[in-house]
Design an enzyme around this catalytic site. Structure first.
Site, short mmCIF file in Angstrom:
data_model
loop_
_atom_site.label_atom_id
_atom_site.label_comp_id
_atom_site.label_asym_id
_atom_site.label_seq_id
_atom_site.Cartn_x
_atom_site.Cartn_y
_atom_site.Cartn_z
N CYS A 173 11.62 -9.88 -1.60
CA CYS A 173 10.80 -11.12 -0.75
C CYS A 173 10.04 -10.60 0.39
CB CYS A 173 11.91 -12.21 -0.20
SG CYS A 173 12.66 -12.90 -1.70
N HIS A 189 14.18 -16.50 -5.84
CA HIS A 189 14.58 -16.45 -4.63
C HIS A 189 13.77 -17.70 -4.34
CE1 HIS A 189 16.66 -12.44 -4.06
NE2 HIS A 189 16.92 -12.81 -4.99
N GLU A 231 12.34 -17.81 -1.29
CA GLU A 231 10.82 -17.48 -0.79
C GLU A 231 9.91 -17.22 -1.92
OE1 GLU A 231 14.10 -14.80 1.58
OE2 GLU A 231 14.12 -15.94 -0.38
N CYS A 284 15.30 -10.67 1.79
CA CYS A 284 15.53 -9.33 0.96
C CYS A 284 14.23 -8.49 0.84
CB CYS A 284 16.18 -9.46 -0.52
SG CYS A 284 15.13 -10.13 -1.63
#
Length: 148
Positions: free
Chosen positions: A90, A57, A59, A87
């Protein structure tokens, strides 16, 4: 010489550029940057498809890059700008990094940490929501509309 103070809007635009890069690669268009002392120290966008890695992801990639730049795992003087609400995975990583501030554009009603586990973010982390919300929502909606 006085220090230039960039705005949340400026930095979110930079994260949005990363989201556009993700979209060009047929990745879910989420972009992130990490800022320390008004300097962008990390830029990333989703690469889960490219890397065949569910943890890639924006992040997560930005956290790794920023920690490498700083030479340490704690980001307690940094701000993350991300186009979509992090999410749970993260948010957990952001907690461990002790990031000072998280700024996100669009909320994620299905998978965002705030709906699922708002306490995942470190207690000292400041969270700001809604910077460039419309643009951040639109790029995600357009991406999934094109997929259907």
């Amino acid at each position: 010489m006085s220090e230039i103070n960039f705005s949340d809007q400026y930095f979110m635009k930079q994260a949005f550029v990363e989201a556009q890069k993700a979209k060009e690669k047929n990745e879910v268009p989420v972009g992130a940057i990490i800022v320390c002392n008004n300097q962008i120290i990390a830029r990333a966008h989703n690469l889960t498809e490219t890397l065949n890695d569910v943890t890639a992801h924006a992040e997560m990639l930005a956290i790794t890059s920023a920690a490498e730049f700083l030479g340490g795992k704690y980001l307690n003087e940094c701000t993350l700008y991300v186009t979509l609400e992090p999410c749970v995975m993260c948010a957990g990583a952001l907690n461990w990094s002790q990031i000072k501030r998280v700024v996100y554009g669009a909320s994620d009603e299905k998978r965002g940490f705030a709906r699922c586990h708002p306490s995942l973010i470190h207690p000292k982390t400041e969270v700001s929501v809604g910077i460039m919300k419309d643009e951040c929502q639109q790029i995600i909606q357009d991406f999934f509309r094109e997929k259907r």
